[in-house]
Design a protein around this motif. Structure first.
Motif, mmCIF file in Angstrom:
data_model
loop_
_atom_site.group_PDB
_atom_site.id
_atom_site.type_symbol
_atom_site.label_atom_id
_atom_site.label_comp_id
_atom_site.label_asym_id
_atom_site.label_seq_id
_atom_site.Cartn_x
_atom_site.Cartn_y
_atom_site.Cartn_z
ATOM 1 N N HIS A 80 -5.472 13.138 6.188
ATOM 2 C CA HIS A 80 -4.871 12.296 7.252
ATOM 3 C C HIS A 80 -5.366 12.711 8.538
ATOM 4 O O HIS A 80 -6.128 12.049 9.299
ATOM 5 C CB HIS A 80 -3.237 12.097 7.399
ATOM 6 N N HIS A 156 -0.438 2.168 0.447
ATOM 7 C CA HIS A 156 -1.047 2.284 1.873
ATOM 8 C C HIS A 156 -1.403 3.640 2.259
ATOM 9 O O HIS A 156 -2.294 3.851 3.087
ATOM 10 C CB HIS A 156 -0.214 1.704 2.670
ATOM 11 N N ILE A 208 -6.765 7.581 0.803
ATOM 12 C CA ILE A 208 -6.105 6.666 2.238
ATOM 13 C C ILE A 208 -6.938 5.402 2.512
ATOM 14 O O ILE A 208 -6.616 4.202 2.614
ATOM 15 C CB ILE A 208 -5.996 7.505 3.334
ATOM 16 N N ARG A 264 12.510 3.188 8.906
ATOM 17 C CA ARG A 264 12.863 4.582 9.773
ATOM 18 C C ARG A 264 14.169 5.109 9.447
ATOM 19 O O ARG A 264 15.081 4.202 8.880
ATOM 20 C CB ARG A 264 12.786 4.273 11.193
ATOM 21 N N LEU A 283 8.347 -6.212 12.279
ATOM 22 C CA LEU A 283 6.955 -6.157 12.868
ATOM 23 C C LEU A 283 6.869 -7.695 13.262
ATOM 24 O O LEU A 283 6.276 -8.245 14.084
ATOM 25 C CB LEU A 283 6.145 -5.466 12.472
ATOM 26 N N ARG A 315 3.898 7.691 17.264
ATOM 27 C CA ARG A 315 3.205 8.840 16.472
ATOM 28 C C ARG A 315 2.477 8.331 15.166
ATOM 29 O O ARG A 315 1.530 8.798 14.754
ATOM 30 C CB ARG A 315 4.371 9.571 15.970
ATOM 31 N N HIS A 316 2.971 7.251 14.594
ATOM 32 C CA HIS A 316 2.258 6.832 13.191
ATOM 33 C C HIS A 316 1.574 5.681 13.320
ATOM 34 O O HIS A 316 1.239 5.058 12.375
ATOM 35 C CB HIS A 316 3.631 6.588 12.354
ATOM 36 N N LEU A 323 -11.398 0.378 10.652
ATOM 37 C CA LEU A 323 -11.896 -0.237 9.539
ATOM 38 C C LEU A 323 -11.266 -1.465 9.368
ATOM 39 O O LEU A 323 -12.223 -2.293 8.444
ATOM 40 C CB LEU A 323 -11.483 0.856 8.417
HETATM 41 C C1 HEM Z 1 -4.823 -4.637 9.009
HETATM 42 C C2 HEM Z 1 -4.781 -3.836 8.186
HETATM 43 C C3 HEM Z 1 -3.669 -2.718 8.398
HETATM 44 C C4 HEM Z 1 -2.428 -2.763 8.836
HETATM 45 C C5 HEM Z 1 -1.573 -4.061 9.633
HETATM 46 C C6 HEM Z 1 -1.703 -1.454 8.861
HETATM 47 C C7 HEM Z 1 -0.557 -1.338 9.369
HETATM 48 C C8 HEM Z 1 0.025 -0.042 9.558
HETATM 49 C C9 HEM Z 1 1.378 0.233 10.138
HETATM 50 C C10 HEM Z 1 2.306 -0.770 10.574
HETATM 51 C C11 HEM Z 1 1.532 1.525 10.068
HETATM 52 C C12 HEM Z 1 2.633 2.397 10.823
HETATM 53 C C13 HEM Z 1 3.503 2.701 9.629
HETATM 54 C C14 HEM Z 1 4.867 3.447 10.408
HETATM 55 O O1 HEM Z 1 5.201 3.511 11.775
HETATM 56 O O2 HEM Z 1 5.791 4.071 9.510
HETATM 57 C C15 HEM Z 1 0.330 2.142 9.514
HETATM 58 C C16 HEM Z 1 0.058 3.483 9.167
HETATM 59 C C17 HEM Z 1 -0.891 3.941 8.550
HETATM 60 N N1 HEM Z 1 -2.149 3.290 7.785
HETATM 61 FE FE1 HEM Z 1 -2.322 1.277 8.230
HETATM 62 N N2 HEM Z 1 -2.478 -0.589 8.426
HETATM 63 C C18 HEM Z 1 -3.647 -1.383 7.978
HETATM 64 C C19 HEM Z 1 -5.011 -0.708 7.728
HETATM 65 C C20 HEM Z 1 -5.125 0.471 7.345
HETATM 66 C C21 HEM Z 1 -6.257 1.102 6.958
HETATM 67 C C22 HEM Z 1 -7.812 0.233 6.730
HETATM 68 C C23 HEM Z 1 -6.194 2.378 6.745
HETATM 69 C C24 HEM Z 1 -7.161 3.437 6.091
HETATM 70 C C25 HEM Z 1 -7.799 4.393 7.011
HETATM 71 C C26 HEM Z 1 -4.979 2.826 7.092
HETATM 72 C C27 HEM Z 1 -4.357 3.981 6.915
HETATM 73 C C28 HEM Z 1 -2.969 4.209 7.450
HETATM 74 C C29 HEM Z 1 -2.415 5.558 7.469
HETATM 75 C C30 HEM Z 1 -2.866 6.729 6.907
HETATM 76 C C31 HEM Z 1 -1.182 5.335 8.096
HETATM 77 C C32 HEM Z 1 -0.018 6.754 8.323
HETATM 78 C C33 HEM Z 1 -0.030 7.008 9.898
HETATM 79 C C34 HEM Z 1 0.985 8.100 10.078
HETATM 80 O O3 HEM Z 1 1.938 8.283 9.561
HETATM 81 O O4 HEM Z 1 0.736 8.801 10.987
HETATM 82 N N3 HEM Z 1 -4.254 1.659 7.503
HETATM 83 N N4 HEM Z 1 -0.517 1.300 9.357
#
Ligand code: HEM
Length: 389
Positions: A80, A156, A208, A264, A283, A315-316, A323
């Motif tokens: 990550h 995800h 990821i 959460r 959301l 934070r997240h 991408l």
């Molecule tokens: C339209 C596409 C996407 C949407 C709507 C989306 C939405 C989200 C949301 C809402 C979170 C926050 C979750 C939380 O707060 O617990 C998140 C976290 C994350 N997403 Fe995405 N995502 C998308 C695409 C991607 C892509 C392409 C990747 C690949 C790199 C990715 C990797 C991650 C990772 C690794 C986290 C965790 C971040 C953390 O906990 O610090 N996502 N995503």
């Protein structure tokens, strides 16, 4: 955080919510901004300002196993961090962009000789995964295997995936011996804190990228295409002014995000929420809050500041936004270039569904030019004249 608590109110599990949660969200925002949903087992937060505050509140942690770095094992945590590290950022975006563009055109051209297709099954579900497979430099035949892995639960957040590790192992070994110019080589030669990434971390980054692409981006892409096809004038505007694509993408993410609920866990008591309770940040409800967005149900690619929470906040906050955006921009461009007559199948309007992950399950489209209008009986009252020479 709102001060109102209430039990026995409406529930996310009420019949019909999975098909259309927006009437329920309206009720929640208006009358029950903080409510314990007993059947769902979580405190619901629905107003934009409250969802935003909750996502940034350190007393509310991402539940494990989940996205919070604190819950990831060391390989996944490195993976990550690598995603957001400057070393990875330098070369990766260009390689990923090329992979997405190439793949979008391959998939669109495959449809070119057809009259009709289901864009979800034949485009959206393939593009995000196949694009990352291509950018990683894996052989094309790997796409179907990776696709199957994604469908079987490479979710995800990537994480530990023995099957993916087995698939990538020989490719990683080859890149370590002789790096090329693909994304896998970039990962194998990237350094974090002065050290190269372990095989486990390289697999984690790939997991990821593939896992998020395989699911969330595919769903968001389906909603985006459905929104534009359902609003042909706005689609024409995007066609004429491609710079509007970003706004259209942001508008779809606001109006119908693919991840509707982010969970959460309360680390301590917060107002009426007891310590240890689950909190659901809605959301989808936040994106339609009239306090934040004028006429929120309307799809409007000209909206000046979508500013939605579809990628989370704090934070997240999602590290995959660029991408995901690339997938939307190149995906739409390829479809419009290759299939200029693309439109919805008339009369067929399957809509989105899903409580936590939401998107249209199918998107039947017509691809060929419209059939020439059949000659009407009245149109030729007189037989056509044959001009004598
Ligand atoms: C339209 C596409 C996407 C949407 C709507 C989306 C939405 C989200 C949301 C809402 C979170 C926050 C979750 C939380 O707060 O617990 C998140 C976290 C994350 N997403 Fe995405 N995502 C998308 C695409 C991607 C892509 C392409 C990747 C690949 C790199 C990715 C990797 C991650 C990772 C690794 C986290 C965790 C971040 C953390 O906990 O610090 N996502 N995503």
């Amino acid at each position: 955080m709102p001060g109102v608590s209430w039990t026995g109110g409406p529930s996310l599990l009420d019949p019909g919510t999975e098909l259309d949660p927006y009437p329920l969200y309206r009720t929640l925002r208006g009358r029950y901004p903080l409510v314990y949903d007993e059947p769902f087992g979580a405190w619901l937060i629905s107003r934009y300002a409250d969802v935003r505050a909750a996502l940034a509140d350190p007393r509310l942690a991402a539940p494990g196993p989940g996205p919070a770095l604190a819950h990831l094992d060391s390989g996944a945590r490195d993976a990550h961090r690598a995603l957001v590290s400057p070393a990875f950022q330098e070369g990766a975006p260009a390689v990923l962009a090329a992979g997405v563009e190439r793949t979008a055109y391959v998939l669109a051209r495959r449809l070119a000789s057809r009259q009709e297709a289901d864009l979800v099954a034949e485009f959206c579900q393939w593009l995000p995964t196949a694009a990352v497979v291509s950018a990683l430099g894996l052989p094309y035949e790997a796409t179907a295997r990776v696709h199957a892995l994604c469908r079987a639960g490479l979710d995800h957040l990537g994480g530990h995936h023995p099957a993916l590790a087995a698939l990538l192992g020989p490719h990683i070994a080859r890149r370590r011996a002789q790096p090329g110019d693909d994304l896998l080589s970039l990962l194998c030669t990237a350094r974090m804190d002065g050290r190269p990434l372990s095989d486990e971390s390289v697999t984690g980054v790939a997991g990821i990228l593939l896992g998020a692409g395989g699911g969330t981006t595919a769903r968001a892409l389906a909603t985006f295409l459905a929104d534009l096809l359902d609003h042909p004038r706005q689609l024409d505007a995007v066609r004429e002014r491609p710079e509007l694509t970003d706004r259209a993408w942001a508008e779809s993410l606001r109006r119908d995000p693919p991840l509707q609920v982010v969970p959460r866990r309360a680390l301590e008591a917060i107002g009426p929420i007891p310590a240890g309770a689950t909190v659901a940040c809605l959301l989808g409800a936040a994106g339609r809050d009239p306090e934040r967005f004028a006429d929120p149900d309307r799809y409007d690619v000209f909206r000046a500041d979508p500013g939605a929470l579809a990628y989370g906040s704090g934070r997240h906050f999602c590290p995959g936004t660029s991408l995901a955006r690339l997938t939307a921009v190149h995906g739409l461009r390829a479809l419009l270039d290759v299939l200029p007559h693309l439109c919805r199948v008339p009369g067929d309007r399957p809509s989105a569904e899903g409580l936590v992950s939401r998107s249209p399950r199918t998107l039947p489209v017509r691809l060929g030019p419209p059939a020439p209008a059949a000659p009407q009986a009245t149109a030729r009252r007189d037989p056509p004249r044959v001009r004598a020479r």
